[in-house]
Scaffold this active site. Structure first.
Site, PDB file in Angstrom:
ATOM      1  N   PRO A 284       0.814  -1.227   0.000  1.00 38.75           N
ATOM      2  CA  PRO A 284       0.000   0.000   0.000  1.00 38.75           C
ATOM      3  C   PRO A 284       0.840   1.267   0.000  1.00 38.75           C
ATOM      4  O   PRO A 284       1.800   1.394   0.762  1.00 38.75           O
ATOM      5  CB  PRO A 284      -0.807  -0.130   1.283  1.00 38.75           C
ATOM      6  CG  PRO A 284      -0.964  -1.593   1.465  1.00 38.75           C
ATOM      7  CD  PRO A 284       0.348  -2.183   1.014  1.00 38.75           C
ATOM      8  N   CYS A 285       0.427   2.210  -0.842  1.00 34.40           N
ATOM      9  CA  CYS A 285       1.283   3.372  -1.094  1.00 34.40           C
ATOM     10  C   CYS A 285       0.805   4.676  -0.474  1.00 34.40           C
ATOM     11  O   CYS A 285       1.571   5.618  -0.393  1.00 34.40           O
ATOM     12  CB  CYS A 285       1.449   3.572  -2.601  1.00 34.40           C
ATOM     13  SG  CYS A 285      -0.078   4.062  -3.442  1.00 34.40           S
ATOM     14  N   GLN A 286      -0.462   4.769  -0.040  1.00 30.79           N
ATOM     15  CA  GLN A 286      -0.953   6.081   0.394  1.00 30.79           C
ATOM     16  C   GLN A 286      -0.156   6.669   1.541  1.00 30.79           C
ATOM     17  O   GLN A 286       0.023   7.879   1.632  1.00 30.79           O
ATOM     18  CB  GLN A 286      -2.432   5.998   0.806  1.00 30.79           C
ATOM     19  CG  GLN A 286      -3.378   5.924  -0.368  1.00 30.79           C
ATOM     20  CD  GLN A 286      -3.715   4.490  -0.699  1.00 30.79           C
ATOM     21  OE1 GLN A 286      -2.965   3.589  -0.354  1.00 30.79           O
ATOM     22  NE2 GLN A 286      -4.832   4.283  -1.343  1.00 30.79           N
TER      23      GLN A 286
END
Length: 346
Positions: A58-60
């Protein structure tokens, strides 16, 4: 990333995604070996042995667009499941992908911790190459910068070096070139219904510019937080970064027509072939495309990595003496990736 490896001749034997629509898209285009599940619930014994593991986390929490908390969040720590899979399977190579903001999250502490964890996992540990790739340098009609963490097992005598760009800035594939003939494609080419006000706003924005081009004294003037807001393509340039989600003018807009891009147009800007059909609602397909990694760029890296598999390791009686024999191997590819609210995938 899977499509790029498939196009390079690799065989994928297992994949994972948490999103139902993404799994359906994968099954219909790549193969039925994908498992729909949270990676945290996957038993490592159910993942087959493999030569290479590719994926994203996950990048957020690392993104420059959002407020970054990095490793201080549960989601930001999901990379550890990637590490666990590498630890258990000891692949010859792994590739982990994330946003550019990973390099500076937590004042640089996030990437240092991630680097340490990957370097020391498995039976041998891994030599890492961590770099930012602008996929426009590799023929993708999009200025998309992402971090690739590429690990080569330390018992393999191969030094990974970032492939030379195939395109210089004055040779970049433009938006107009990428969208040539796209209106004839029947799949994922639906237009959204937008308000008349939005159409009038877009008419005030020249191609290549965003909301800031609207005069302050205009009744259509808006305030925005990020440059993506009402950003229109420029026909003679690559697209700016296509994002996966968000409302309020973040859909990406055509350079000539005052409207949002269709998902097929977005797919073209990532380099997907027209017969790659995405499943789900318009918003879901937008998310799948925006979370993915451009296949043409990944194919270049996948082709380059084939050299790793030309050697087999033989350990002699001396622990310090290792010889290498060149041979032909059939390649097995394992794509282990968690997609929970924004990890890059394909």
């Amino acid at each position: 990333m899977d499509l790029g490896f498939v196009n390079a001749g690799y065989k994928i034997i297992w994949a994972n995604d948490i999103d139902s629509d993404a799994c359906q898209t994968y099954k219909n285009n790549i193969g039925n070996h994908i498992v729909k599940s949270d990676i945290a619930n996957i038993n490592l014994k159910d993942i087959p042995k493999c030569d290479i593991i590719i994926g994203g986390f996950p990048c957020q929490d690392f993104s420059l667009i959002w407020k970054r908390k990095g490793l201080s969040t549960e989601r930001g720590n999901l990379y550890k499941y990637f590490v666990k899979v590498v630890q258990d399977k000891n692949p010859k190579v792994f590739i982990a992908e994330n946003v550019k903001g990973l390099m500076t999250a937590n004042k640089g502490k996030a990437i240092m911790q991630i680097k340490e964890d990957f370097e020391n996992c498995g039976l041998y540990g891994y030599d890492l190459d961590i770099d930012i790739y602008n996929f426009a340098d590799y023929g993708v009609p999009q200025l998309r910068e992402r971090v690739l963490i590429i690990g080569i097992r330390k018992d393999i005598n191969f030094k990974y070096r970032k492939p030379f760009p195939t395109h210089k800035p004055d040779e970049y594939v433009t938006s107009e070139e990428a969208l040539q003939g796209v209106k004839k494609i029947p799949y994922n080419n639906e237009h959204q219904n937008i308000k008349k006000k939005t159409i009038e706003m877009l008419k005030l924005i020249p191609e290549g510019e965003n909301f800031t081009a609207i005069p302050r004294n205009s009744p259509y003037y808006v305030k925005g937080m990020i440059s993506h807001v009402y950003r229109r393509l420029h026909r003679n340039r690559p697209s700016t970064t296509i994002i996966a989600a968000g409302g309020g003018g973040t859909w990406g807009y055509h350079y000539l027509e005052p409207r949002p891009l269709t998902n097929r147009e977005r797919a073209r800007l990532f380099g997907y072939p027209d017969d790659f059909i995405f499943y789900g609602s318009i918003a879901s397909v937008r998310k799948q495309i925006g979370n993915s990694v451009p296949p043409p760029a990944i194919k270049i890296i996948a082709d380059y990595l084939k050299e790793v598999f030309a050697y087999k390791v033989y350990e002699t009686l001396s622990k310090n003496s290792i010889s290498y024999q060149q041979l032909s191997l059939s390649l097995n590819l394992d794509n282990s990736q968690e997609v929970n609210g924004g990890s890059e995938k394909n």
